[in-house]
Design an enzyme around this catalytic site. Sequence first.
Site, PDB file in Angstrom:
ATOM      1  N   GLN A 202       0.896  -1.188   0.032  1.00 16.26           N
ATOM      2  CA  GLN A 202       0.034   0.232  -0.034  1.00 16.26           C
ATOM      3  C   GLN A 202       0.791   1.167  -0.016  1.00 16.26           C
ATOM      4  O   GLN A 202       0.399   2.360  -0.338  1.00 16.26           O
ATOM      5  CB  GLN A 202      -1.067  -0.037   1.432  1.00 16.26           C
ATOM      6  CG  GLN A 202      -1.934  -1.103   1.195  1.00 16.26           C
ATOM      7  CD  GLN A 202      -1.630  -2.202   1.791  1.00 16.26           C
ATOM      8  OE1 GLN A 202      -0.609  -2.568   1.929  1.00 16.26           O
ATOM      9  NE2 GLN A 202      -2.694  -2.895   2.258  1.00 16.26           N
ATOM     10  N   ASP A 243      -6.659   1.387  12.237  1.00 16.94           N
ATOM     11  CA  ASP A 243      -7.770   0.742  11.889  1.00 16.94           C
ATOM     12  C   ASP A 243      -8.731   0.594  13.007  1.00 16.94           C
ATOM     13  O   ASP A 243      -9.772   0.345  12.823  1.00 16.94           O
ATOM     14  CB  ASP A 243      -7.465  -0.577  11.382  1.00 16.94           C
ATOM     15  CG  ASP A 243      -6.710  -0.504  10.073  1.00 16.94           C
ATOM     16  OD1 ASP A 243      -5.592  -0.458  10.000  1.00 16.94           O
ATOM     17  OD2 ASP A 243      -7.547  -0.638   9.194  1.00 16.94           O
TER      18      ASP A 243
HETATM   19  O1  MRU Z   1      -5.438  -3.604   4.628  1.00 15.67           O
HETATM   20  P1  MRU Z   1      -5.687  -2.370   4.559  1.00 15.67           P
HETATM   21  O2  MRU Z   1      -4.943  -1.520   3.230  1.00 15.67           O
HETATM   22  O3  MRU Z   1      -7.136  -1.821   4.280  1.00 15.67           O
HETATM   23  O4  MRU Z   1      -5.100  -1.398   5.592  1.00 15.67           O
HETATM   24  C1  MRU Z   1      -4.930   0.230   6.020  1.00 15.67           C
HETATM   25  C2  MRU Z   1      -4.375   0.517   7.048  1.00 15.67           C
HETATM   26  O5  MRU Z   1      -3.745  -0.220   7.740  1.00 15.67           O
HETATM   27  C3  MRU Z   1      -4.483   1.997   7.078  1.00 15.67           C
HETATM   28  O6  MRU Z   1      -3.130   2.362   7.736  1.00 15.67           O
HETATM   29  C4  MRU Z   1      -5.484   2.390   8.045  1.00 15.67           C
HETATM   30  O7  MRU Z   1      -6.672   1.849   7.606  1.00 15.67           O
HETATM   31  C5  MRU Z   1      -5.621   3.888   8.272  1.00 15.67           C
HETATM   32  S1  MRU Z   1      -6.561   4.805   6.943  1.00 15.67           S
HETATM   33  C6  MRU Z   1      -6.885   6.061   7.146  1.00 15.67           C
END
Ligand code: MRU
Length: 353
Positions: A202, A243
Site C-alpha cells: 500500500q 484501523d
Molecule cells: O489492509 P488495508 O489496506 O485496509 O489497511 C489499511 C491501514 O492499515 C491504514 O493504515 C488504516 O486503515 C488507516 S487509513 C486512514
Amino acid sequence: MSDSPKMNSSLRTVEWKNNKVIMIEQTKLPNELIFVEYDDFNQVANAIKTLIVRGAPAIGVSGAFGLGLAVLQSKATTKEELLSDLEHARKILFATRPTAVNLGWGLQKIMEVAQSGDTAEQIRELVISAAKRMADEDIEINKTMGKNGAPLFDDNDTIMTHCNAGALATVAYGTALGVIRATRESGKNVKVIATETRPIQQGSRLTAFELKHDGFDVSLVPDTAVGYSMANGLVDKVVVGADRIVKTGHVFNKIGTYQVATMAKQHGIPFYVAAPLSTIDMETKADDVIIEMRSGSEVTGIGDKKTAPDGINVINPAFDMTPPELITGIITEKGIAKAPFEESIKKLFQSNS
Ligand code: MRU
C-alpha cells in the site's frame, strides 16, 4: 494501460452517484486509475474483501453505501420486512474484514437511522441520505484533523509514514496524509518517506502514488530500511493512520506499524497516529481485537511472480498492535490525545458534542 494515471483533488475514493456506488479500483493502482460501479451490496462486500476498496474510513463509508444499495434492492413494502432485509445485508458486509472498527461503526450508524423510519419508503430515503452525509463528513473530519495535527510538524521536517492512510483510505484527503497535506497547506515545507508496506505494498502502490501526484517530495524505502533511515537522521517525525484504537490507547494498524514505532522510540523520534473518533473503539479490550490473517499467496509472490518455494508455510497477519508507550500523540478531529491515553481519549468523546 495508461503510463501515468491522473487523480485530481475532487476525486472521491468511494462515491454514491445515480443510485450506484462508484469506487476507485485500488488493486489496479498505480498502473491504472479505473473506477468500478456497483448496484448490488454483495458486490460492495466483495470489493471490501478483495481490497478494491481498503483503509478504515473508506470501508466504513463503503459499508454504509452497501446498505444504501440493499434498501434499493429490497422488494419489501413494510418497515419490518425492509429492516430484516437490511440486517441480512449488514451481516454480509460486516463479515468481510474484522480489524477496522469503522466498518461496524458505519453499518451500525445506518441501521440506527433505518430503525427511526416509519415506513419502507421513508427508510429508503433516510438510509441513502445518511450514507451520503457520512461520506461528506469524512472529508470534513479529515480536514479538521489535518488542521489539528499540522502544528506538531516543523518547517523542513521529513515525515515517515507507513501503509496508506491517505485520500485512498478515506473518501478524500486522508488521515495521516491529511495531516501531512494540512502541514504543507499551513505554509511549511515537508518531505515524506513512505515505507513500501509489504506484502501488498500500500505504501509504494498508493501512498507514493498519491503524494507524488500531489507534488510532494516523497521517497520510497523498503520496510527493512526503517531502522537505517532513522539511525542515519533521515526521519524527523512519523505519522500513521489506524484501523482501531482501544480506550487504553493501543493502536491497531497495518502490519509493520509496531516495528516502525519501536524504532522511532529507539531513536527518540516522535510517533503520531491520526484517526477520526469513529476509529476509536471504547468497548473492546486490546486482547480481544481480531487481527485479520490473509492468504499466504500475498507473501509467496509479488504480483504473478513466485518468490518462495511451493508448499512453504506462511504467517500473514494484516495488522499489528502498537502499545501506548510508543505513541507520542493521537491526532483526531476533536484534538490530540496524549498519555495517559485512557483519560485523554475519554475527554475527546466528552467534547464530541
Ligand atoms: O489492509 P488495508 O489496506 O485496509 O489497511 C489499511 C491501514 O492499515 C491504514 O493504515 C488504516 O486503515 C488507516 S487509513 C486512514
